[in-house]
Design a protein around this motif. Structure first.
Motif, PDB file in Angstrom:
ATOM      1  N   PHE A   1     -13.238  70.989 -14.959  1.00 29.97           N
ATOM      2  CA  PHE A   1     -12.649  72.187 -15.550  1.00 29.97           C
ATOM      3  C   PHE A   1     -11.676  72.875 -14.601  1.00 29.97           C
ATOM      4  O   PHE A   1     -10.777  73.593 -15.042  1.00 29.97           O
ATOM      5  CB  PHE A   1     -13.743  73.154 -16.005  1.00 29.97           C
ATOM      6  N   ALA A   2     -11.820  72.650 -13.302  1.00 26.37           N
ATOM      7  CA  ALA A   2     -10.852  73.183 -12.347  1.00 26.37           C
ATOM      8  C   ALA A   2      -9.579  72.336 -12.311  1.00 26.37           C
ATOM      9  O   ALA A   2      -8.488  72.850 -12.090  1.00 26.37           O
ATOM     10  CB  ALA A   2     -11.470  73.253 -10.957  1.00 26.37           C
ATOM     11  N   VAL A   3      -9.707  71.015 -12.549  1.00 32.03           N
ATOM     12  CA  VAL A   3      -8.575  70.091 -12.450  1.00 32.03           C
ATOM     13  C   VAL A   3      -7.762  70.042 -13.745  1.00 32.03           C
ATOM     14  O   VAL A   3      -6.559  69.770 -13.707  1.00 32.03           O
ATOM     15  CB  VAL A   3      -9.090  68.678 -12.068  1.00 32.03           C
ATOM     16  N   LEU A   4      -8.373  70.294 -14.882  1.00 31.36           N
ATOM     17  CA  LEU A   4      -7.675  70.154 -16.168  1.00 31.36           C
ATOM     18  C   LEU A   4      -6.338  70.893 -16.263  1.00 31.36           C
ATOM     19  O   LEU A   4      -5.379  70.338 -16.792  1.00 31.36           O
ATOM     20  CB  LEU A   4      -8.590  70.585 -17.316  1.00 31.36           C
ATOM     21  N   PRO A   5      -6.202  72.109 -15.773  1.00 31.75           N
ATOM     22  CA  PRO A   5      -4.897  72.776 -15.922  1.00 31.75           C
ATOM     23  C   PRO A   5      -3.808  72.312 -14.952  1.00 31.75           C
ATOM     24  O   PRO A   5      -2.660  72.718 -15.094  1.00 31.75           O
ATOM     25  CB  PRO A   5      -5.216  74.258 -15.694  1.00 31.75           C
ATOM     26  N   TRP A   6      -4.130  71.466 -13.989  1.00 25.34           N
ATOM     27  CA  TRP A   6      -3.136  71.021 -13.003  1.00 25.34           C
ATOM     28  C   TRP A   6      -2.016  70.236 -13.676  1.00 25.34           C
ATOM     29  O   TRP A   6      -2.228  69.264 -14.379  1.00 25.34           O
ATOM     30  CB  TRP A   6      -3.766  70.142 -11.943  1.00 25.34           C
ATOM     31  N   GLY A   7      -0.792  70.642 -13.466  1.00 28.56           N
ATOM     32  CA  GLY A   7       0.375  69.899 -13.928  1.00 28.56           C
ATOM     33  C   GLY A   7       0.575  69.847 -15.428  1.00 28.56           C
ATOM     34  O   GLY A   7       1.210  68.932 -15.927  1.00 28.56           O
ATOM     35  N   VAL A   8       0.043  70.816 -16.144  1.00 24.64           N
ATOM     36  CA  VAL A   8       0.156  70.810 -17.600  1.00 24.64           C
ATOM     37  C   VAL A   8       1.403  71.576 -18.021  1.00 24.64           C
ATOM     38  O   VAL A   8       1.669  72.663 -17.543  1.00 24.64           O
ATOM     39  CB  VAL A   8      -1.094  71.458 -18.251  1.00 24.64           C
ATOM     40  N   THR A   9       2.169  70.977 -18.925  1.00 20.63           N
ATOM     41  CA  THR A   9       3.309  71.641 -19.537  1.00 20.63           C
ATOM     42  C   THR A   9       3.056  71.693 -21.034  1.00 20.63           C
ATOM     43  O   THR A   9       2.834  70.660 -21.659  1.00 20.63           O
ATOM     44  CB  THR A   9       4.609  70.857 -19.257  1.00 20.63           C
ATOM     45  N   SER A  10       3.063  72.893 -21.585  1.00 23.97           N
ATOM     46  CA  SER A  10       2.812  73.029 -23.021  1.00 23.97           C
ATOM     47  C   SER A  10       4.086  72.720 -23.804  1.00 23.97           C
ATOM     48  O   SER A  10       5.184  72.666 -23.252  1.00 23.97           O
ATOM     49  CB  SER A  10       2.344  74.443 -23.343  1.00 23.97           C
ATOM     50  N   HIS A  11       3.913  72.508 -25.093  1.00 23.11           N
ATOM     51  CA  HIS A  11       5.070  72.264 -25.955  1.00 23.11           C
ATOM     52  C   HIS A  11       6.018  73.468 -25.957  1.00 23.11           C
ATOM     53  O   HIS A  11       7.233  73.306 -25.991  1.00 23.11           O
ATOM     54  CB  HIS A  11       4.615  71.936 -27.375  1.00 23.11           C
ATOM     55  N   ALA A  12       5.451  74.670 -25.918  1.00 28.19           N
ATOM     56  CA  ALA A  12       6.275  75.876 -25.903  1.00 28.19           C
ATOM     57  C   ALA A  12       7.102  75.950 -24.615  1.00 28.19           C
ATOM     58  O   ALA A  12       8.282  76.300 -24.644  1.00 28.19           O
ATOM     59  CB  ALA A  12       5.399  77.111 -26.044  1.00 28.19           C
TER      60      ALA A  12
ATOM     61  N   VAL B   1       1.952  68.659 -23.480  1.00 27.39           N
ATOM     62  CA  VAL B   1       2.843  67.572 -23.878  1.00 27.39           C
ATOM     63  C   VAL B   1       2.212  66.242 -23.479  1.00 27.39           C
ATOM     64  O   VAL B   1       2.102  65.326 -24.280  1.00 27.39           O
ATOM     65  CB  VAL B   1       4.233  67.737 -23.221  1.00 27.39           C
ATOM     66  N   ASP B   2       1.790  66.119 -22.241  1.00 26.03           N
ATOM     67  CA  ASP B   2       1.118  64.913 -21.742  1.00 26.03           C
ATOM     68  C   ASP B   2      -0.045  65.366 -20.859  1.00 26.03           C
ATOM     69  O   ASP B   2       0.162  65.745 -19.706  1.00 26.03           O
ATOM     70  CB  ASP B   2       2.094  64.057 -20.943  1.00 26.03           C
ATOM     71  N   PRO B   3      -1.295  65.327 -21.370  1.00 26.67           N
ATOM     72  CA  PRO B   3      -2.414  65.862 -20.604  1.00 26.67           C
ATOM     73  C   PRO B   3      -2.812  65.035 -19.378  1.00 26.67           C
ATOM     74  O   PRO B   3      -3.465  65.537 -18.482  1.00 26.67           O
ATOM     75  CB  PRO B   3      -3.561  65.905 -21.612  1.00 26.67           C
ATOM     76  N   LYS B   4      -2.427  63.756 -19.313  1.00 27.76           N
ATOM     77  CA  LYS B   4      -2.722  62.879 -18.167  1.00 27.76           C
ATOM     78  C   LYS B   4      -4.224  62.872 -17.849  1.00 27.76           C
ATOM     79  O   LYS B   4      -4.639  63.062 -16.711  1.00 27.76           O
ATOM     80  CB  LYS B   4      -1.923  63.306 -16.948  1.00 27.76           C
ATOM     81  N   LEU B   5      -5.041  62.644 -18.877  1.00 19.75           N
ATOM     82  CA  LEU B   5      -6.491  62.730 -18.716  1.00 19.75           C
ATOM     83  C   LEU B   5      -7.054  61.650 -17.798  1.00 19.75           C
ATOM     84  O   LEU B   5      -7.976  61.921 -17.025  1.00 19.75           O
ATOM     85  CB  LEU B   5      -7.178  62.677 -20.077  1.00 19.75           C
ATOM     86  N   LYS B   6      -6.529  60.433 -17.866  1.00 20.96           N
ATOM     87  CA  LYS B   6      -7.048  59.365 -17.007  1.00 20.96           C
ATOM     88  C   LYS B   6      -6.870  59.721 -15.534  1.00 20.96           C
ATOM     89  O   LYS B   6      -7.801  59.583 -14.732  1.00 20.96           O
ATOM     90  CB  LYS B   6      -6.357  58.037 -17.326  1.00 20.96           C
ATOM     91  N   LYS B   7      -5.695  60.213 -15.194  1.00 28.10           N
ATOM     92  CA  LYS B   7      -5.423  60.613 -13.814  1.00 28.10           C
ATOM     93  C   LYS B   7      -6.333  61.767 -13.406  1.00 28.10           C
ATOM     94  O   LYS B   7      -6.844  61.799 -12.287  1.00 28.10           O
ATOM     95  CB  LYS B   7      -3.955  61.015 -13.674  1.00 28.10           C
TER      96      LYS B   7
ATOM     97  N   THR C   1      -9.088  61.819 -10.416  1.00 23.23           N
ATOM     98  CA  THR C   1      -9.024  62.875  -9.409  1.00 23.23           C
ATOM     99  C   THR C   1     -10.336  63.640  -9.349  1.00 23.23           C
ATOM    100  O   THR C   1     -10.858  63.916  -8.270  1.00 23.23           O
ATOM    101  CB  THR C   1      -7.855  63.843  -9.716  1.00 23.23           C
ATOM    102  N   THR C   2     -10.886  63.957 -10.512  1.00 16.58           N
ATOM    103  CA  THR C   2     -12.164  64.666 -10.574  1.00 16.58           C
ATOM    104  C   THR C   2     -13.264  63.852  -9.917  1.00 16.58           C
ATOM    105  O   THR C   2     -14.097  64.395  -9.189  1.00 16.58           O
ATOM    106  CB  THR C   2     -12.532  64.963 -12.046  1.00 16.58           C
TER     107      THR C   2
END
Length: 86
Positions: free
Chosen positions: A19-30, A46-52, A56-57
């Motif tokens: 939950f600390a890593v999820l917001p890293w490097g996120v760009t929303s559609h807006a 736009v691209d959540p990059k969940l595998k990465k 990392t987690t």
């Protein structure tokens, strides 16, 4: 520390770190200026990059778990000896 406790501590650390890593490097559609149209959330990534983020987690959690294990193993923090119900 028994194996069940070790796994429980690792899983707790993993979810907390996730939950600390999820917001890293996120760009929303807006933020990207992309129109989602009807029914789309403009705050969705736009691209959540969940595998990465899962990888990392996992390695961050492993490092933190080793630190917690060392603290408990070397007696810097004592866990109470709870009686078992068996």
């Amino acid at each position: 520390m028994g194996p069940f406790t070790a796994v429980a501590i690792y899983i707790t650390i993993w979810w907390t770190v996730l939950f600390a890593v999820l917001p890293w490097g996120v760009t929303s559609h807006a933020q990207a200026g992309i129109d989602k149209g009807d029914g789309g959330d403009p705050g969705a990534p736009v691209d959540p990059k969940l595998k990465k983020k899962f990888i990392t987690t996992t390695w961050i959690s492993a490092i933190l778990w080793v630190v917690v294990w060392a603290i408990i193993h070397f007696g810097l923090l004592k866990l109470p000896n709870l009686p078992s119900g068996y």
